[in-house]
Structures are given as C-alpha cells and as structure tokens.
Write an enzyme that holds these catalytic residues in place. Structure first.
Site, short mmCIF file in Angstrom:
data_model
loop_
_atom_site.label_atom_id
_atom_site.label_comp_id
_atom_site.label_asym_id
_atom_site.label_seq_id
_atom_site.Cartn_x
_atom_site.Cartn_y
_atom_site.Cartn_z
N LYS A 40 2.61 -1.25 0.41
CA LYS A 40 1.96 -0.47 1.48
C LYS A 40 1.84 0.95 0.94
O LYS A 40 2.81 1.72 0.96
CB LYS A 40 2.81 -0.51 2.76
CG LYS A 40 2.18 0.24 3.93
CD LYS A 40 1.03 -0.53 4.54
CE LYS A 40 0.48 0.17 5.78
NZ LYS A 40 -0.58 -0.59 6.44
N GLU A 112 -1.64 -3.68 1.15
CA GLU A 112 -2.17 -3.55 2.52
C GLU A 112 -2.57 -2.13 2.82
O GLU A 112 -1.75 -1.20 2.78
CB GLU A 112 -1.14 -4.02 3.56
CG GLU A 112 -1.72 -4.00 4.97
CD GLU A 112 -0.69 -4.23 6.06
OE1 GLU A 112 -1.01 -3.90 7.23
OE2 GLU A 112 0.41 -4.71 5.76
N GLY A 115 -5.91 0.91 8.33
CA GLY A 115 -7.21 0.90 8.98
C GLY A 115 -8.26 0.21 8.13
O GLY A 115 -8.01 -0.84 7.54
N SER A 179 -7.29 -12.64 14.31
CA SER A 179 -6.75 -13.06 15.60
C SER A 179 -7.80 -13.90 16.33
O SER A 179 -8.64 -13.37 17.07
CB SER A 179 -6.36 -11.83 16.44
OG SER A 179 -5.82 -12.21 17.69
#
Length: 245
Positions: A40, A112, A115, A179
């Site tokens: 990250k 990752e 945004g 999702s």
C-alpha cells in the site's frame, strides 16, 4: 529478472471494493501455493497503529507480506493528506524500489492504490500510473487490475480509465466488479456485457456485496475470480445467470 507477477490494483473511484478485491486475489494465490506480498504505497485516513487497508487484506487473505510506504492521518488524496500533515510525499521511485524488493522474494506482488488511477501522490501531480510506469521502467513487468462498480454510470469511468492507461502504455489485465448486488437491476445485468467493451479488456470476476463478511472468504474468492486471477468464475455462465429480460 524477477519472475514475480506484479499487479497494480486501482478503482474507478473510492469505495468500489479495491481492498476486498486485493484480498480476494491474494487469497486465491495463497491457495495455489504462491508467496504473496501486498504493498500500500500511501495509506490515508489512519493514525498510529490503527490497521489500514494492507492489514485488512492480511486479515481476510491470510499469510501475506504487507508493507506501507507512507501513512497520512487525514482521509484525503495522498498529496493533500501529505501536505496537510507536513509529512514527506511519496515518489514513484520509492514505489519501484519497494516493488523490486518484494518481487525478489514473492510470486505475486499486489500494489493497492488510493482511489482512482490519477489520484495524486505528490506536489508534482504524480499518480499510481506514474508508479506503475516507474516499475516497468526498472525492468519489471507490471499490469493493472481495474476494480469497478456494476451500477449505472460506471461505463464512462471505466472507459476513461482504460484510455488513460492506454495513453501511458500501461497494460490493463482486466476489470473486476468489486461489489455485485444481491438483487441486480437492469443496468447491472447489462453492464456485464458492456464493462469489457468499455475497458477493451476482459471481465475477470464479480465479488458479491459484503464479501468481506463471508464465513469462508477463501472459498468465496475462488468462486468470484476468473482463472486469470486464480479462481473458477466463468464470465459467460455468470452473464447467462443474470441475462437481462
């Protein structure tokens, strides 16, 4: 040269499921016996020892190496959060160095972003795309996984992101729905065919909504990811199940 696969995970926006998607890909790779690292580069909105996105990936996926390069307390874009906190900006060279180190001892390195693809990380306007370009310039292969919503309005953002990647000569591995709703409407069902057309790249899976709360996240990850990401999900079968009336 490292044989590790390097995959930058970006989204069409915030809250589209990037962290869950990263965890799913990591979980599938672990089940295949791979050594997995999750980087990250810039974590915003957390302080002290509070767990960030990389820690959430580790919680869901299991035994992955995690690394943060910068942490900023305000829940803002990394450049704004760095400027407000007085902490150093993060450069593409920093990311390339970290990726190379992780790639030397892992089979898969997942990076990752924060945004979307062009969210800024420093006062020169450099982005996750610049980080990926720096990795490629260092001699390591890298591609981008785009996590998208399935809802109305997603096609334009997917197309814009794909165009931005193409203009920077960054390969797009595919699109992953972050999702998938339990009760998809007409737009979501139609977008199963339209997302890969907008991206110019394959649809590589659909994670169900609230996937992070699954009793067996590993099994869910395998069932929700295409073989290119280590799973068993079949795009045509899924589209047939959700064919528009």
């Amino acid at each position: 040269m490292s044989a590790a696969r390097i995959l930058f995970v970006t989204g069409t926006n915030t809250d589209v499921g990037k962290t869950i998607a990263t965890a799913a890909v990591a979980s599938a790779a672990l089940r295949a016996g791979q050594r997995v690292a999750v980087l990250k580069p810039g974590q915003t909105g957390v302080t002290g020892d509070e767990p960030g996105d990389a820690a959430e990936v580790q919680r869901l996926a299991g035994d992955v190496t995690i690394l943060e390069l910068a942490r900023y307390p305000d829940p803002l874009a990394p450049d704004t959060a760095a400027r407000r906190s007085g902490l150093p900006y993060l450069s593409p060279a920093d990311v390339a160095t970290a990726v190379a180190s992780l790639a030397a001892s892992h089979d898969l390195v997942l990076v990752e972003g924060a945004g979307g693809l062009l969210v800024r990380y420093d006062d020169e306007g450099r982005t996750l795309a610049d980080q990926a370009r720096a990795v490629i310039a260092s001699g390591l292969p890298a591609s981008v996984l785009l996590v998208a919503s399935a809802t109305l309005g997603t096609l334009n953002i997917v197309a814009l992101t794909a165009e931005a990647l193409s203009s920077r000569q960054l390969p797009l591995a595919g699109v992953l729905v972050g999702s998938w709703p339990s009760d998809p409407g007409l737009a979501e069902r139609c977008n199963l065919a339209d997302l890969p057309r907008s991206a110019g790249a394959p649809l590589l899976g659909a994670l169900p909504e609230r996937a992070g709360a699954a009793d067996d996240f590993g099994a869910l990850a395998l069932a929700s990811l295409a073989p290119e990401l280590g799973g068993t999900w079949d795009a045509q079968h899924f589209a047939d199940l959700h064919r528009p009336d």
